[in-house]
Design an enzyme around this catalytic site. Sequence first.
Site: not given
Length: 228
Positions: A10, A37, A52
């Site tokens: 992640h 990811e 993000h």
Amino acid sequence: MTSNILKIGHRGAKGHVTENTLESIKKAFALGVDGIEIDVHRCASGELVVFHDFTVDRITNGTGEVSKQPLRALKNLKTKGTYQIPTLAEVLLLVDNKCLLNIELKGQDTAKEAARIITFYVDKKGWDYSNILVSSFHEDLLETVRGINDKIPLGVLTENNLERAITFAKSIKAVSILPNYTMLTEEIVTELKEDFKVITFTVNNLKPLERIKSYGVDGIISDYPDRI
């Protein structure tokens, strides 16, 4: 059941090294992941940057919105651990078709540039479409990518409405559904797998990891991919 579950880091290996940095991705590789990811936003000068949040405040020494700053300014920032914010192109160069790259379209206006870059890396840099997954919570972004290049594999992210995600995923011929792991039961996974690959996020603790693995999902996204 569990041996062929894809281990997906992640935002790289967020639990170990600052998220969405090249260093975090290298750490994920060292931990033996099958996939990475990442999240992308479009900055003021047009490039897709791997980040993000919509603002840089939480994990850098700067402040303000990602989309309002040119790449030059973003590159001057330091994240926790004093790393740089990478571009999508830099991540594609680093990963180099060695594993699955799940690119989550976070910011608006990311779809066209993502489709362009991915197409370029497949046509000119030896990438395979099978190692790409473009995912998003934003239906319009996925529709845009589909309209530009229907060979790019798509995934629909959902946190609360599985029925809508399924209906939409069928309409854009998505290959994957990416539900929050708290939504899953064994029955739901079995049903989803009739039409889609099931990749779930973000599973970090050992108890839920064991349970989710027993359902036979296709992939698990974790801050600690070494725990999968």
